[in-house]
Design a protein around this motif. Structure first.
Motif, PDB file in Angstrom:
ATOM      1  N   VAL A  48      31.381  53.276   8.348  1.00 28.25           N
ATOM      2  CA  VAL A  48      30.247  52.170   8.690  1.00 28.25           C
ATOM      3  C   VAL A  48      28.865  52.924   8.510  1.00 28.25           C
ATOM      4  O   VAL A  48      28.955  54.043   8.794  1.00 28.25           O
ATOM      5  N   LYS A  49      28.088  52.103   7.985  1.00 28.45           N
ATOM      6  CA  LYS A  49      26.669  52.499   8.091  1.00 28.45           C
ATOM      7  C   LYS A  49      25.787  52.065   9.084  1.00 28.45           C
ATOM      8  O   LYS A  49      25.950  51.131   9.569  1.00 28.45           O
ATOM      9  N   GLU A  50      24.993  53.407   9.815  1.00 30.60           N
ATOM     10  CA  GLU A  50      24.343  52.849  10.848  1.00 30.60           C
ATOM     11  C   GLU A  50      22.856  53.058  10.603  1.00 30.60           C
ATOM     12  O   GLU A  50      22.521  53.882   9.738  1.00 30.60           O
ATOM     13  N   ILE A  65      21.244  50.247   4.916  1.00 32.17           N
ATOM     14  CA  ILE A  65      22.576  50.009   5.367  1.00 32.17           C
ATOM     15  C   ILE A  65      23.108  48.431   4.731  1.00 32.17           C
ATOM     16  O   ILE A  65      24.077  48.257   5.204  1.00 32.17           O
ATOM     17  N   THR A  98      20.542  51.031  17.777  1.00 28.65           N
ATOM     18  CA  THR A  98      21.027  51.301  16.344  1.00 28.65           C
ATOM     19  C   THR A  98      21.919  50.095  15.790  1.00 28.65           C
ATOM     20  O   THR A  98      22.811  49.481  16.722  1.00 28.65           O
ATOM     21  N   VAL A  99      21.921  49.732  14.791  1.00 34.33           N
ATOM     22  CA  VAL A  99      22.732  48.649  14.193  1.00 34.33           C
ATOM     23  C   VAL A  99      23.766  48.994  12.971  1.00 34.33           C
ATOM     24  O   VAL A  99      23.368  50.180  12.652  1.00 34.33           O
ATOM     25  N   THR A 100      24.332  48.217  12.629  1.00 36.01           N
ATOM     26  CA  THR A 100      25.373  48.715  11.449  1.00 36.01           C
ATOM     27  C   THR A 100      25.192  47.641  10.273  1.00 36.01           C
ATOM     28  O   THR A 100      24.961  46.879  10.338  1.00 36.01           O
ATOM     29  N   ASP A 101      26.169  48.191   9.058  1.00 39.57           N
ATOM     30  CA  ASP A 101      26.078  47.066   7.985  1.00 39.57           C
ATOM     31  C   ASP A 101      26.801  46.163   8.484  1.00 39.57           C
ATOM     32  O   ASP A 101      26.329  44.926   7.692  1.00 39.57           O
ATOM     33  N   LYS A 155      18.584  52.916  12.514  1.00 42.51           N
ATOM     34  CA  LYS A 155      17.956  52.612  13.907  1.00 42.51           C
ATOM     35  C   LYS A 155      17.045  51.684  13.521  1.00 42.51           C
ATOM     36  O   LYS A 155      16.261  51.537  12.555  1.00 42.51           O
TER      37      LYS A 155
END
Ligand code: ADP
Ligand code: MG
Length: 356
Positions: free
Chosen positions: A233-235, A224, A252-255, A237
């Protein structure tokens, strides 16, 4: 005369191999003429500290990590862009030459070219040559990695015009300006793929109070990671240990998180690129306005890094084809056209005694 050489050359090709080695900080690749990249292994060697013997190389050594008795340690031959341990590097080179030779046995010893970090010393160069010779090489050539990477992408390194290549590896990034077959300006910095992994680990600890391992950080970066905001948005885990409860936790985090984590290191890299541009003669650098800057190495695959750099430096930025294999492929191109590329090779004096 030329015809004779060609015949001799043809004969040698029948009875001996051409082998190119890219000894990277993260990955070691081997190119075999006629076959392409035949070995792609992590640059790790497992050493038995009781006997000082190398017991495994590459992925086999990496698999041993963390599962081995304490007297076995994993070592990296190249750290921070310098050959950190000559014995380990020599064992790695010998192992690779023998492994490649076994795939395609020929009666005469191979011609070997080794890609080394730019700015390698004369002593290091000769240590590499000796290692290859001891492993049976008939002829040994040495080339600096950014040069090999540029040649792997068929960039016009022999022309009078300037070519700028940025190789972002695991341990170091190399920024090189090439003209007339030589590196005319360069900078080597310790901000590269490993730094981004460390950045991501630190960010997750500080922001989410979760400890993650380096493998998890690297996975997030690959899946990501993005240097600029994308269309969606790219997610991802991620699983780690909660600093407060001490228990495993998945979030969960994002780009955006990965971008924030890597931002400072990317700035450092961009500043270094600016510095190299500013200290290169204007007539050489002006060519890049047309041809652009080239990115190679695994770090070139960070999504949007090319776009981000282009925006700041105001010249086009291109990622070379298959950036992880560019150096290895370049060593192959050099061996195929030794006459054309003889000036790009690192020269060293065979006769001089090794300075202490
Ligand atoms: P070296 O030449 O120093 O051995 P490489 O050119 O093989 O290094 O690049 C290895 C680095 O590239 C590692 O840090 C790895 O995490 C990173 N890398 C590989 N693929 C990607 C990708 N798709 N996106 C971002 N980084 C990547
Ligand atoms: Mg490399």
């Amino acid at each position: 005369m030329t015809g004779g050489q060609t015949l001799k050359e043809k004969l040698f090709r029948l009875i001996s191999n051409d082998i190119g080695i890219d000894l990277g900080t993260a990955n070691t690749l081997v190119y075999l003429r006629g076959k392409g990249v035949v070995i792609d292994e992590p640059s790790v060697v497992a050493v038995n500290n009781k006997t000082d013997r190398v017991i495994a190389v590459g992925s086999a050594a990496k698999e041993m990590l963390g599962r081995t008795p304490p007297h076995i340690s994993a070592e990296r031959p190249v750290v921070d862009g310098v050959i950190s341990n000559f014995e380990v590097a020599a064992e790695m080179i010998a192992y690779l030459i023998n492994k490649a030779e076994k795939q395609h046995p020929k009666p005469l010893g191979p011609r070997v070219i080794v890609g080394v970090p730019s700015g390698i010393t004369n002593v290091e160069t000769r240590a590499v040559r000796d290692a290859a010779t001891d492993a049976g090489a008939r002829e040994v050539y040495i080339v600096e990695e950014p040069m090999a990477g540029a040649i792997g992408d068929r960039l016009p390194v022999n022309d009078a015009k300037g070519t700028v290549i940025i190789d972002i590896g695991g341990g170091t990034s190399d920024i090189a300006v090439i003209s007339l077959g030589g590196i005319v300006n360069s900078k080597n910095l310790k901000v590269a793929g490993d730094t981004f992994n460390q950045d991501i680990m630190a960010y997750m600890r500080d922001t989410y109070k979760i400890l993650i391992g380096e493998k998890t950080a690297e996975k997030l970066k690959l899946e990501i990671g993005r240097a600029i905001e994308g269309p969606e948005v790219k997610e991802g885990k991620m699983r780690g240990r909660d600093l407060i409860s001490g228990l495993p936790k998945e979030i969960t985090v994002t780009d955006k998180d990965i971008r924030a984590a890597m931002a400072q290191s990317i700035e450092t890299l961009v500043d270094a690129v600016k510095e190299v541009i500013e200290t290169t003669p204007p007539e050489i650098i002006s060519d890049t306005i047309e041809s652009g800057i080239f990115l190679s190495g695994g770090g070139a695959l960070i999504e949007g890094l090319d776009e981000y750099l282009a925006e700041i430096v105001k010249v086009p930025v291109h990622v070379v084809a298959d950036p992880l294999t560019a150096v290895a492929r370049g060593t192959g191109v050099i061996l195929e056209h030794l006459d054309e590329y003889k000036d790009v090779l690192v020269s060293y004096d065979n006769e001089l005694p090794i300075a202490s």
